[in-house]
Design a protein around this motif. Structure first.
Motif, short mmCIF file in Angstrom:
data_model
loop_
_atom_site.label_atom_id
_atom_site.label_comp_id
_atom_site.label_asym_id
_atom_site.label_seq_id
_atom_site.Cartn_x
_atom_site.Cartn_y
_atom_site.Cartn_z
N LEU A 199 -67.63 -50.09 -56.96
CA LEU A 199 -67.32 -49.47 -55.67
C LEU A 199 -68.34 -48.39 -55.35
N LEU A 200 -68.73 -47.63 -56.35
CA LEU A 200 -69.73 -46.59 -56.14
C LEU A 200 -71.08 -47.21 -55.78
N GLU A 201 -71.43 -48.33 -56.44
CA GLU A 201 -72.68 -49.01 -56.13
C GLU A 201 -72.69 -49.51 -54.69
N VAL A 202 -71.55 -50.04 -54.24
CA VAL A 202 -71.47 -50.54 -52.86
C VAL A 202 -71.69 -49.41 -51.86
N ARG A 203 -71.04 -48.27 -52.12
CA ARG A 203 -71.19 -47.14 -51.21
C ARG A 203 -72.63 -46.63 -51.16
N GLN A 204 -73.31 -46.70 -52.30
CA GLN A 204 -74.66 -46.15 -52.39
C GLN A 204 -75.75 -47.12 -51.95
N SER A 205 -75.46 -48.43 -52.01
CA SER A 205 -76.51 -49.42 -51.76
C SER A 205 -76.36 -50.20 -50.46
N THR A 206 -75.32 -49.92 -49.67
CA THR A 206 -75.13 -50.63 -48.40
C THR A 206 -75.00 -49.63 -47.26
N ALA A 207 -75.28 -50.14 -46.07
CA ALA A 207 -75.09 -49.32 -44.86
C ALA A 207 -73.73 -49.72 -44.28
N MET A 208 -72.66 -49.28 -44.95
CA MET A 208 -71.32 -49.74 -44.60
C MET A 208 -70.77 -48.99 -43.40
N LEU A 209 -70.20 -49.74 -42.49
CA LEU A 209 -69.59 -49.19 -41.28
C LEU A 209 -68.28 -49.94 -41.05
N THR A 210 -67.33 -49.31 -40.38
CA THR A 210 -66.03 -49.94 -40.14
C THR A 210 -65.68 -49.88 -38.66
N THR A 211 -65.19 -51.01 -38.16
CA THR A 211 -64.68 -51.05 -36.79
C THR A 211 -63.21 -51.45 -36.83
N PHE A 212 -62.44 -50.99 -35.85
CA PHE A 212 -60.99 -51.16 -35.87
C PHE A 212 -60.49 -51.86 -34.60
N ASN A 213 -59.33 -52.47 -34.72
CA ASN A 213 -58.63 -53.04 -33.57
C ASN A 213 -57.15 -53.08 -33.94
N GLU A 214 -56.33 -53.52 -33.02
CA GLU A 214 -54.90 -53.66 -33.31
C GLU A 214 -54.40 -54.98 -32.77
N ILE A 215 -53.41 -55.54 -33.45
CA ILE A 215 -52.89 -56.86 -33.11
C ILE A 215 -51.41 -56.75 -32.78
N ASP A 216 -51.04 -57.36 -31.66
CA ASP A 216 -49.63 -57.49 -31.31
C ASP A 216 -49.08 -58.68 -32.09
N MET A 217 -48.20 -58.41 -33.03
CA MET A 217 -47.71 -59.45 -33.94
C MET A 217 -46.49 -60.19 -33.41
N SER A 218 -46.11 -59.94 -32.16
CA SER A 218 -44.87 -60.49 -31.62
C SER A 218 -44.82 -62.02 -31.71
N LYS A 219 -45.84 -62.69 -31.19
CA LYS A 219 -45.81 -64.16 -31.14
C LYS A 219 -45.91 -64.77 -32.53
N MET A 220 -46.70 -64.16 -33.41
CA MET A 220 -46.82 -64.69 -34.76
C MET A 220 -45.48 -64.57 -35.50
N MET A 221 -44.83 -63.42 -35.34
CA MET A 221 -43.55 -63.22 -36.01
C MET A 221 -42.49 -64.15 -35.45
N GLU A 222 -42.53 -64.38 -34.16
CA GLU A 222 -41.56 -65.29 -33.54
C GLU A 222 -41.78 -66.71 -34.01
N LEU A 223 -43.05 -67.14 -34.08
CA LEU A 223 -43.38 -68.49 -34.54
C LEU A 223 -43.00 -68.67 -36.00
N ARG A 224 -43.30 -67.68 -36.81
CA ARG A 224 -42.96 -67.76 -38.24
C ARG A 224 -41.44 -67.83 -38.42
#
Length: 412
Positions: A199-224
């Protein structure tokens, strides 16, 4: 007589740790019987005996680090008996004192050696500890064991050999007294050490960035909810959310191939296969076995594969084949209640999707406010390979597919 050696484990693994001896000296061993469990960076491996006989000697103790090819035990011929401690000298067996000679006294050095050998014989110690003590000229009776049962191990001998001089030991003793038993020192397992290192190697050797979003789970939960009973009757496996997420990830990877890549020097390796790693939490740490060829599997096959891999992980039965070759990873912190997090890339992969807990929140639906089951999702990626356009587009596609799960069913 047969030597038990550490077997070839994998191309990238050269050593392991003795996790547990399954047999003890003096016990019978059958050909092909497991005698020791090794812990490696990725999986636990049970080593068998190639010959039948009696386990006569252990050359490494639990907790010792051993290398591939190293001899760790000896199996001899004959039938065994319960393991016993090394025999102690008895008064009957002790040599009679030599007749007194005029103006002669026993040499002090010889007396000291005899007493030292006697006290060492009475000490309960592992074979590796005795071997190390002989090499370093240490009296086992002088070694303070960590084991509450008083058994001296190799690490105790090493610690004794590296003990500070009396002047330096005084401050250490004072600091130990100050702790007053409020601190418990625990050595990290090999797997935990490897996780920390990588994990330390990944943090030190990559240009890591994170992007976020959100999902409305209504239809998936209803289908399941609507299909889960029928799904179980037909496939003998339960319908969960992971198969939906895996299917969505595969579809998004096909559209955004650089998220399914690896950086090798100044070359980008685009992977034309879809082996999706599923992070599984175990007592020994997080492991990431792979659902191989996830693009060719049905919902039921994906659910069955995930269930089987999770069971193998918790039983320490994962193989190297289960752990290598993944192209993308999904981790679900939501099972522990995590609302939002930034997942760290897995090894040389350039993308990882983080799922989180489902939480009912007020959401604007047209001109109205409704309470919907929502999930935050996060994509961590290596910015050296993936630009913002592809990362945002990848996560947006996953959102759209999961908010319309019928499309996933029709496309699978």
């Amino acid at each position: 007589m047969a030597e038990i050696r550490v077997p070839e484990l994998a191309e990238s693994i050269t050593e392991g740790t003795i996790a547990k001896w399954l047999k003890q000296p003096g016990e019978n061993v059958d050909k092909g019987e497991f005698i020791v469990e090794l812990e490696t960076d990725k999986v636990n491996v049970e080593v068998i005996s190639e010959e039948a006989g009696v386990l006569s000697e252990l050359l490494a103790a639990e907790g010792d680090t051993v290398e591939v090819g190293q001899v760790i035990a000896i199996v001899g011929e004959g039938s065994g008996a319960p393991a016993q401690q090394a025999p102690q000298a008895t008064e009957a067996a002790a040599p009679a004192p030599a007749p007194a000679q005029k103006e002669e006294t026993p040499a002090p050095a010889a007396t000291a050696v005899t007493e030292e050998a006697s006290s060492s014989d009475r000490t309960i110690a592992s074979p590796a500890a005795r071997k190390l003590a002989r090499e370093k000229g240490i009296n086992l009776a002088d070694v303070s064991p960590v084991d509450p049962m008083g058994r001296v191990r190799a690490q105790d001998v090493s610690a004794h050999n590296n003990a500070p001089a009396p002047a330096a030991a005084a401050p250490a003793a004072k600091a130990e007294a100050k702790d007053d038993g409020r601190i418990t020192r625990e050595k990290m397992t090999r797997r935990r050490q490897t996780i920390a290192k990588r994990l330390l190697e990944v943090r030190q050797s990559t240009a890591m960035l994170t992007t976020f979003n959100e999902i409305d789970m209504s239809k998936m939960m209803e289908l399941r909810s609507r299909k889960k009973d029928q799904f179980f009757e037909q496939n003998d496996v339960r319908l969960g959310f992971m198969s939906f997420f895996t299917k969505a990830v595969v579809a998004a990877l096909k559209k955004y191939p650089y998220v399914n890549a690896e950086l090798d020097g100044d070359e980008v390796l685009l992977k034309n296969y879809f082996d999706i790693g599923i992070a599984v939490s175990t007592d020994g740490g997080l492991v990431v076995p792979n659902v191989v060829d996830a693009d060719r599997k049905s919902f039921a096959q994906i659910e069955a594969s995930i269930g089987e891999l999770a069971k193998k992980a918790r039983d320490n039965k994962l193989t190297m084949a289960d752990m290598t070759g993944g192209s993308f990873t999904i981790t679900n912190g939501g099972v522990f209640g995590s609302l939002l997090s930034t997942p760290i890339l897995n090894g040389t992969q350039v993308g990882i999707l983080g799922m989180h807990t489902i939480q009912k929140r007020p959401v604007a639906i047209g001109d109205n406010i409704e309470i919907r089951p929502m999930m935050y999702v996060a994509l961590s990626y290596d910015h050296r390979v993936i630009d913002g356009k592809d990362s945002v587009g990848f996560l947006k596609m996953i959102k759209e597919l999961l908010e319309n799960p019928e499309d996933l069913l029709l496309g699978s």
